[in-house]
Scaffold this active site. Structure first.
Site, short mmCIF file in Angstrom:
data_model
loop_
_atom_site.label_atom_id
_atom_site.label_comp_id
_atom_site.label_asym_id
_atom_site.label_seq_id
_atom_site.Cartn_x
_atom_site.Cartn_y
_atom_site.Cartn_z
N TYR A 100 -49.55 4.81 -111.70
CA TYR A 100 -49.82 3.87 -110.70
C TYR A 100 -48.53 3.37 -110.19
CZ TYR A 100 -54.66 3.28 -109.68
OH TYR A 100 -56.02 3.22 -109.31
N ASP A 116 -49.67 -4.90 -117.25
CA ASP A 116 -48.43 -4.22 -116.90
C ASP A 116 -47.25 -4.95 -116.99
OD1 ASP A 116 -50.41 -2.33 -114.64
OD2 ASP A 116 -49.36 -1.57 -116.61
#
EC number: 1.4.3.-
Lengths: 667, 667
Positions: A389, A305
């Site tokens: 998320y 990420d």
């Protein structure tokens, strides 16, 4: 006001870089993936900080920045001297080194994934009713083929209620997944996802006949009875205990700089407590989330990420009273769009105080007198959304010199389609036609320590049983500590049953009371590390995820645990190279890399939106001080704290509405 | 109002028991160690609670109590029917079974330890100046001799500043230690404590010539510059979200009873969430703190803070704004003095709400819309002082069905004398002539589960790598869970690297979504267990401390992990007997015992008073619900939460005093 070398990149500086790049390629349209500043070189910065402390003129350190961009399919990195406005160098990365995805293109791929003729034809096979439409989450492609040179985007497809923008598409995953070229936007192919009892047989797309959506939005849950939660107000009527001077924070004898950036979210520099140096630079360094569903294409579900797209650029815009409570100071972040426009992400880092219970207490039972101080904390928080998320990362400072890194995972589970009456042992059923596969969150935090100076050593202390039946230990109850030194770069094995404690010490500064080197302890509970096989791409790309704590020699460009470019990487250009055991790391400028890992076996309660799962790293003084450094706190007192008795509060409360669901308390 | 079977013992009931005992021994003076009520028998109580729920008349359950007392040196236990006011039975415990110490006698031993002629003569050898006096901590004696039948008290001796009652005597431990008979008060002997380089040579008492005290009291620290901490006020102007009906609490769809008692501090009964049964009884069950200093007499330093004296009877009187912040409800405890008088310990359990950050959040990146709810918690806290140490035990409830047991250790390290220029590898130097030995805090928490009913099963799930290079797992990334069932009483081994998760399930209730039995997960990080040799008395007495989690069959009298009588015990009459692998514990009424352990290697920062060390057990729904049970919470909103911007707060703050140390913030 003069710019400080730690200061965040400015809008003007971003524009300088963009212009320089565009001017270099007048016949092309550079596609910008990321633009930001570099850190000042540490050697120069140390001189700068020393000069500041002494009140003399600091050296000039030119501000430098970088840009990742694409010219056609070629991936470029430029380094720019922003102070003198010129390009330092322009590197075309070798074939196969793929840059971050262009975050702004996400909307384009969502659109392509439903409107491209081939995709459109696929969707038509579903024979969807009018109130249902297809939603797409464009994803990082991941790695399974060392010959793949293109930046690819895997589009995961879902159904949702067309009549509400917040309908939870994750509860209805579809079984086909288009793949596009991330730069040229060309259609590559459609993958078909497995969903059956025969686990690796995939399905043709046919008429979709059930739409059991599991909704989370209050408009859609069907929940009419909302739990009444009486307000809890946090106020600081006499002001707060922290000061903010651009990026410099002072709070309870701490000083440090908080600087948002595109990749790491927020970095904390030059941390001092009670006038002593603790940490030069503290940051999240990478995060990867590999999935345990073994079936293609899910074997490629492993986003990094930070490296693949950037944590800061995905930072939320925070709202008063939502993510933070009390008296809140916000900082902005800034990014550059795909076409080079500057965009501010406002209110993306929040700073505030909070109370955290008692800090210390003792009652002299003879007299009943007590000493008690409460624990105030200072929070630096950033929350990023990466597709489904959310990760809330907090750096929490306390009043005794401890820093706690706290990560809360929330948001929505990534889901896979599953047929009725099918179950698997690598995923959890979270809805009628939807499964959430097991996965792991593996985060790397980078500590560049400066415990009373830059020459530090990493040690680990084990608690061991004494030899039995000796003159010293005749009753066989004794235990002692044994210290080991990390001499060469590498990792330390976990050892919870010897109470292994990781410490960063300065061997050159001896604590006069304990007679041992001053230090800090790094506290992490024992955890399962990455489960993918050591020979898999998943693990080869993320060496940091194989062990809990690493030590390397310091170099300016050693910032990101898995290397600078992680998108579709084949191997790890970070720790795999720097922690190879060749360099000396004892009593020198070193870096400590902590892997905070948790294996996530989803539970139904995690769906449709997940109650936070909380995990921490503690960085706490251990022999840094001769005694408790918080004896200078005021004693807790209700004259200050103004707590009230339940009985009195019930009598005096403001009744805004007479709620029939409120029972009268028995007093 | 009619008394409820769970209700705390009343003053009248205490007096009934005392009177019955005194009337039984008209010619003796019973010395009371502990008096309290027993739990109602579970079988009858289940019927009672069912009747309550159905609104019918519940069965009558006579209230029963017990008393531990001494007649001469003989240790007695009576059981009393308090409802009908008669003794059920009066048992003289066998020789060698020693009861709890008589807490009220502590002052007497302190006085004896300085005034007994032999002790006085010893003290005179110190030739103390006028401003220094001797202070004593009477201690549990511990065990090393199976033939010792007397209740003994070991008096650890210290010096302090005579001119201030709060002078920190722990910083000046002396080298002699008188031992007294705990019942007859007779002098037994003086032990001499080792302190030198030759670690097991002890010293004669000679003139004391140095007085370096390490003080913590604000009057004595010498600290003139107190850190300014601006007030942080927590208020609930519209009232609180909990109701209190004697012992019954209702909060955010939880219901449970909180009942203080003498031994365990506070017990929580009949815990339900959203109308479903979770736990029948939750409590701390024992706590032992063995020391790792191998030299006599420190090998006997191992108090069992519940069994040896009682956690509740040592509970602090809490003060508004000191230990708890906000709107506080207090509960009292009650005890009986050595002579049978009833004493109330007021405000010893506090109940209140607190905010704990975000509970869940998701942002739809396409629209920017977010859902966010904040995490409110409900805290039940009790703090006990056991001589030098304080333990704050919190039971923290959240809004998704989780209970967190949180323990904070604070207070003052137990110290040993050490000579100048001496160091040891089983203790930390915390002052010029004072060492704090390594020790362990090993706490047992007892969960009597009732997950959707009383027949529960304990399982443990491991996350394991799939077999590599198979059709299912061709890329070698897969992992899955494997479940094991605890069939017979015993323990579960820790296994952090398989991510071992302990769960309590109800095999008879299947979650319609996950298709698996409903359950709760018990979360504890992997920890080092008791270090004393398995053959030592220390470990033989505390089987619970050898493993992290135990399962036994339920019986009414199985309450205390190390057994009912721990003071100077020779072995474990608790788990050692009940967890012997013979009884079935699957799908039946069972008990789960959790050992929360931490090895404490003291650091100088822990002295003279220790910043809290915090440790937790999580008890969290896992497949108990079909989805997130907190979707019925209101969305976070600043209309309710009334947070303010830093800049605005600084402008509007009340300035009580103009403080010159406050820098003006740059806005």
């Amino acid at each position: 006001m003069a710019i400080h070398p730690f200061d965040q990149i400015t809008d003007d500086e971003l524009r300088i870089i963009v212009k320089l790049v565009k001017d270099s390629y007048p016949n092309d349209k550079p596609l910008f993936a990321q633009v930001d500043r570099l850190d000042p070189p540490k050697k120069a910065m140390i001189q700068y900080l020393d000069a500041e402390k002494q009140g003399v003129a600091p050296p000039v350190i030119p501000r430098r920045g970088y840009a990742y961009f694409y010219i056609g399919e070629a991936f470029h990195k430029v380094l720019v001297n922003m102070t003198f406005k010129h390009i330092i160098c322009d590197e075309t990365l070798p074939d196969g080194v793929i840059g971050p995805m262009v975050v702004d293109d996400v909307a384009l791929f969502e659109e392509l994934s439903v409107n491209h003729p081939i995709c459109k034809a696929e969707i038509e096979k579903l024979c969807l009713p009018d109130n249902i439409h297809v939603v797409c989450d464009p994803w990082i492609y991941g790695t399974d083929d060392p010959n793949e040179k293109r930046l690819l985007i895997q589009c995961y497809m879902y159904l949702a209620n067309k009549n509400h923008s917040e309908s939870n598409h994750y509860s209805l995953p579809l079984k086909f997944s288009p793949v596009f070229n991330g730069i040229t936007k060309e259609f590559v192919r459609i993958d078909y996802l497995p969903s059956g009892a025969d686990e690796f047989v995939v399905n043709e797309t046919t008429k979709w006949d059930e739409f059991p959506l599991v909704e989370y939005h209050p408009d859609l849950t069907g929940i009419t009875k909302v739990r009444e939660v009486k307000p809890l107000i946090i106020s600081q009527p006499e002001g707060v205990s922290f000061t903010v001077d651009k990026h410099k924070i002072e709070w309870q004898d701490w000083t440090f700089y908080v600087v948002p950036n595109a990749r790491e979210g927020a970095v904390i520099y030059d941390i001092h407590f009670k006038g002593r140096s603790v940490i030069y630079r503290l940051s999240m360094s990478e995060m990867t989330v590999p999935y345990g569903d073994p079936r293609g294409p899910f074997h490629r579900k492993q986003a990094f990420d930070l490296g693949d797209c950037g944590f800061g650029v995905n930072g939320n815009v925070l709202g008063l009273g939502c993510e933070c409570l009390g008296v809140i100071k916000y900082l902005d972040n800034r990014r550059v769009t795909a076409t080079g426009e500057v965009e501010v992400i406002p209110n993306t880092v929040c700073l505030h105080e909070q109370d955290a219970g008692i800090l210390y207490k003792h009652v002299n039972y003879r007299t009943g007198h007590k000493v008690v101080a409460r624990r105030r904390e200072f929070v630096v928080q950033i929350i990023a959304t990466v597709a489904n998320y959310e990760y809330a990362v907090q750096y929490i400072f306390d009043q005794v010199g401890e820093i706690k890194i706290s990560v809360r995972a929330t948001g929505i589970l990534s889901t896979m389609p599953i047929d009725r009456d099918v179950d698997v042992n690598y995923g959890t059923l979270v809805g009628p036609r939807v499964m959430a596969a097991y996965h792991q969150h593996l985060l790397s935090f980078r500590i560049d320590p400066a415990i009373d100076g830059h020459n530090n050593t990493v040690v680990y202390d084990d608690v061991l049983r004494m030899e039995e039946n000796t003159k010293l230990n005749p009753y066989n109850v004794g235990f002692y500590t044994e210290r080991n030194y990390v001499e060469k770069s590498g990792f330390i094995e976990q050892s919870p049953f010897t109470n292994r404690a990781y410490k960063i010490i300065n061997e050159n500064v001896i604590n006069p009371t304990s007679k041992k080197p001053v230090g800090y302890k790094v506290v992490m509970p024992a955890r399962q590390m990455i489960m993918a096989s050591p020979e898999s791409f998943n693990t080869k790309r993320a060496k940091f995820a194989t062990e809990q704590i690493w030590v390397t020699k310091y170099e300016d460009d050693r910032l990101y645990a898995a290397g600078e470019f992680t998108n579709q990487s084949h191997d790890d250009t970070g720790l795999a190279q720097w922690a190879d055991g060749t360099e000396n790391v004892r009593n020198t400028d070193n870096i400590v890399w902590c892997t905070l890992g948790f294996t996530h076996v989803p539970k139904p309660e995690d769906f449709p939106v997940m109650p936070v799962e909380m995990h921490e790293i503690g960085i706490t003084p251990f022999g840094f001080f001769e005694k408790n450094p918080a004896l200078d706190l005021p004693q807790a007192s209700n004259a200050t704290n103004k707590s009230v008795l339940f009985e009195e509060n019930e009598k005096s409360k403001l009744s805004t509405t007479q709620s029939s669901c409120c029972k009268k308390p028995s007093l």
